[in-house]
Scaffold this active site. Structure first.
Site, short mmCIF file in Angstrom:
data_model
loop_
_atom_site.label_atom_id
_atom_site.label_comp_id
_atom_site.label_asym_id
_atom_site.label_seq_id
_atom_site.Cartn_x
_atom_site.Cartn_y
_atom_site.Cartn_z
N CYS A 71 6.20 41.47 48.97
CA CYS A 71 4.45 41.62 48.83
C CYS A 71 3.50 41.67 47.49
CB CYS A 71 3.83 42.14 49.91
SG CYS A 71 1.77 41.48 49.95
N HIS A 74 6.16 39.76 54.54
CA HIS A 74 6.52 41.39 54.72
C HIS A 74 7.22 41.35 56.11
CE1 HIS A 74 3.01 43.53 53.16
NE2 HIS A 74 2.42 42.28 53.37
N GLU A 115 9.09 43.91 57.37
CA GLU A 115 9.21 44.68 58.01
C GLU A 115 7.92 44.41 59.64
OE1 GLU A 115 7.26 44.52 55.24
OE2 GLU A 115 5.94 45.68 55.41
#
Lengths: 259, 207
Positions: free
Chosen positions: B79, B185, B187
């Site tokens: 990001c 992202h 994650e």
């Protein structure tokens, strides 16, 4: 292409997911962590967890529950209920939530939106609003008044004016939960959703009234929603996330296909 | 050990939880010495480029990050971290950034009002070429994005994957040598994202 998001909502009371109609007649549906994991495995795009009694009981949010959700699912989730200060927000974010949802307490203290947005970024701050249909007049040009505290209190604020103000203050997303449609499973309030979506430059999440997949197609197409919340229609097992997604895809709505 | 750089640019809990779900140990630090000798670095971040660069300078992390990248260790930007990997951002009236890869960061210019900025949600990544971090993933897989600015690398050869939004086709995954950088992202991108993190943890930094 950016896909439309389908977001299950878990209303949690005493560590159990409940579901009512217009905030009444709640029935218990199970363990929030187990439900969050199930919807994650089934491909939901995001999740909302409301600690629905935190605000009324004037206690902080159940942070251990937030931690457990964060360990169980690896998609964004928002947490709401009883968030009154920057410190409350920080605790929830550090526990692993992506977003904070503020509603009644933002009406009482609109500065909370700007403070949260500056401290953590607009993408973290979700304004939840519960508008009810009223007669159109000088006070309510949109024909919707904002209510708070689980629809129990009227505010005298026009829904579109409040949405614009919240976005200007720094809300990164707005969840529009129709009081009239909530829990009815007869479809979203399309006019309300569209009014808000056309008034603000941030994504709008439609909430209240989802009963079948075509209701989501309607609110994406006619309501201009960026995302839609589902609750009863999946909690009862009548529909699953993959079934909703496949029906939406068949009707030409872009949805996430890989998970 | 995977070292996650903490430079006061957002919440690192979900990055730790993502690696944790894979049984991988991480260490979050803002210690320049620890970053300079890391064997594997994750450089995440959300927020604005200007403030992030100020934080990196105040914490004395610019040189250690550049040194770590130059040593050839596997380096993953996420990001805002990805945007700072490039040389310059349009954000905050123009900000000089790390310059680990040549290029700049541009703001979305929506053509229609329904193209909201920031882009928030799941969008697909079309793979332009294979890369070790994409092992087991199919081109067109969707990942979770939250951003108002996008990477525009100077060299087409640094583009690994592309995504379309608001009339732009942008590099959502970039890489050169030991550096790989995702605008999305991983994650927060479910099983696909965790697969990418797992691939990164197994990667020797060569490609």
């Amino acid at each position: 292409m950016l896909t439309r998001r389908i977001i299950p909502c878990l209303d949690v009371r005493n560590r159990r997911v409940t579901k009512g109609v217009r905030f009444q007649n709640n029935v218990e549906l199970g363990d929030p962590i187990a439900l969050a994991s199930r919807y994650y495995e089934e491909g939901c795009d995001e999740l909302v967890v409301y600690d629905i009694t935190a605000s009324a009981e004037r206690r902080p949010i159940d942070i251990e529950m937030v931690r457990e959700v964060a360990r169980a699912i690896h998609i964004p989730f928002a947490v709401g209920g009883g968030i009154a200060t920057l410190a409350d927000m920080e605790r929830v974010l550090l526990a692993g939530a992506e977003k904070i949802s503020v509603n009644s307490l933002a009406v009482a203290n609109p500065a909370l939106i700007g403070e949260g947005s500056r401290a953590f970024g607009a993408q973290c701050i979700v304004l939840g609003m519960d508008p009810v249909r009223v007669a159109v007049d000088a006070r309510f040009p949109s024909g919707y008044e904002i209510t708070t505290h689980g629809f129990r209190e009227r505010t005298g604020m026009d829904a579109v004016a409040w949405a614009r103000r919240a976005a200007d203050l720094g809300a990164g997303e707005i969840v529009v939960n129709s009081v009239d449609a909530d829990g009815t499973r007869r479809g979203f309030d399309l006019r309300l959703t569209r009014l808000i979506a056309e008034a603000v430059g941030v994504p709008v999440v439609a909430s209240g009234g989802a009963g079948k997949p075509s209701h989501l197609a309607d609110v994406f197409r006619e309501g201009l929603a960026d995302a839609a919340i589902v609750a009863g229609m999946i909690h009862t097992g009548e529909f699953t996330i993959p079934r909703i997604k496949s029906e939406l895809a068949a009707s030409g709505i872009p949805v996430r296909a890989t998970w | 050990m995977i070292v996650i750089v903490d430079y006061k640019a957002g919440n690192l809990t979900s990055v730790q939880l993502g690696f944790g779900a894979l049984g991988l140990e991480t260490r979050v630090t803002r210690d320049p010495a620890e970053i300079a000798r890391a064997g594997r670095l994750v450089f995440p971040g959300v927020g604005a480029a200007g403030a992030a660069m100020r934080n990196l300078r105040e914490l004395g992390l610019v040189a250690p990050l550049q040194a770590a990248a130059a040593r050839g260790i596997p380096f993953l930007g996420i990001c805002l971290g990805t945007q700072i990997v490039l040389g310059r951002s349009e954000e905050d009236g123009g900000t000089e950034t790390l310059g680990l890869l040549p290029g700049q960061v541009r703001r979305f210019q929506p053509l229609v009002p329904t193209d909201k900025v920031p882009q928030i949600g799941w969008n697909s990544v079309a793979f332009r070429r294979p890369h070790p971090v994409l092992a087991g993933l199919a081109s067109g897989s969707e990942f979770y994005f939250v951003h108002s600015y996008y990477p525009a690398p100077a060299n087409e050869t640094d583009v690994i994957g592309v995504t379309e939004y608001a009339g732009a086709t942008f590099a959502s995954l970039m890489g050169r040598g030991n550096i790989v950088a995702a605008q999305f992202h991983p994650e927060k991108s479910g099983r696909m994202g965790l697969q990418l993190l797992k691939n990164f943890s197994n990667w020797d930094g060569k490609c």
